[in-house]
Motif scaffolding. Structure first.
Motif: not given
Length: 302
Positions: A7-16, A196-203, A260-267
């Motif tokens: 099964a694809l994750s929702h990000l994989d489905a969107l990417e596809s 979430q995609y930016i975080d996963r792909e380290k863009i 004060d969000a300086t990281t992807l996780e905080a954003v």
């Protein structure tokens, strides 16, 4: 929930889905171009295009409509990306049209509404028949009306009544001479999906998307950055605040948010808790009227 290992994750489905759209356009059109502003959505869109055609180069050029009031950090990022990936860049300059007397400055200094003529004339001059845009349906109600393939007439105008059905991801790119199609590979993504995609792909992103100290002033309930576009006035005191940007556009109409969000996780945590879209919260050009975006789309804007 599907626990299948296939099964694809929702990000994989969107990417596809987005990769499929890029490949469809490559096979169906002669002269596509990617509208690239250096904002997060166009950055993700380019990342998807790079994936769609790897290890070959992206077979499309980039097009940037330069208002002349862009954030310097974003222009620097744009030029780095173009050089890194060996891309072709077309620039349509609003300032050039003002200098030639074809456009006039607005009293409020904002140039976002002035982008339409340089954009549409560049499309016609270069004979682009498909133009990728990073618009998402969750951003604004007029954009929610768009199909993935959105036909524009010979004057680059949009007519909602000419929208075509897109059942089973079948896209109709037929167009008459002089017409072109706007293509939106991120239509089904949300702002949270993008982050979430930016975080996963380290863009990599321009630094203004993360919290930093900046001199800003308040106008119409938004924190704006001063500049030669005409702000601030004497009655608008400048403050040093810790802010970040949720969206990137003309400096005169793109507001920052306290953060004060300086990281992807905080954003991501900040976006997940928000109840306002980034355009609704930080874009003055969308607040000119109830139908501001739709009016501009009918004229040829994205």
């Amino acid at each position: 929930m599907n626990d299948s290992p296939y099964a694809l994750s929702h990000l994989d489905a969107l990417e596809s889905e987005s990769v499929h759209i890029f490949r469809e356009v490559a096979g169906e059109f002669e002269r596509p171009v990617i509208l690239f502003s250096g904002g997060k959505d166009s950055i993700v869109m380019l990342h998807l295009a790079l994936k769609a055609f790897a290890p070959a180069r992206v077979p499309f050029a980039l097009l940037h409509v330069d208002t002349g009031h862009n954030f310097p950090e974003v222009l620097e990022y744009r030029d780095r990306v173009v050089e890194r990936h060996g891309l072709r860049l077309h620039v349509a300059s609003v300032q050039d049209y003002i200098d030639r007397g074809l456009l006039r400055e607005r009293p409020d200094g904002t140039r976002n509404p002035l982008q339409t003529l340089p954009l549409t004339e560049k499309i016609a001059a270069e004979r682009f028949d498909a133009v990728f845009g990073g618009g998402r349906r969750d951003e604004e109600k007029a954009r929610a009306k768009e199909r993935v393939f959105s036909l524009r007439d010979e004057f680059s105008q949009w007519d909602p009544r000419r929208q075509r059905p897109e059942l089973w991801q079948l896209y109709n790119g037929r167009h008459a001479p002089g017409e072109h199609v706007r293509v939106f590979p991120l239509s089904n993504w949300t702002e949270l999906d993008i982050w979430q995609y930016i975080d996963r792909e380290k863009i990599e992103l321009p630094e203004i998307y993360f919290a930093h100290e900046r001199e800003v002033f308040q106008r119409s309930g938004m924190w704006l950055t001063g500049g030669d576009w005409g702000g601030p006035s004497d009655a608008e005191p400048v403050e040093l605040r810790t802010v970040r940007y949720r969206t990137v556009g003309d400096m005169s109409c793109t507001g920052a948010v306290d953060s004060d969000a300086t990281t992807l996780e905080a954003v991501i945590a900040e976006i997940a808790a928000s109840r306002l879209t980034e355009r609704g919260a930080t874009r003055a050009d969308d607040k000119m009227s109830e139908a501001a975006m739709e009016d501009r789309k009918r004229e040829g804007y994205f």
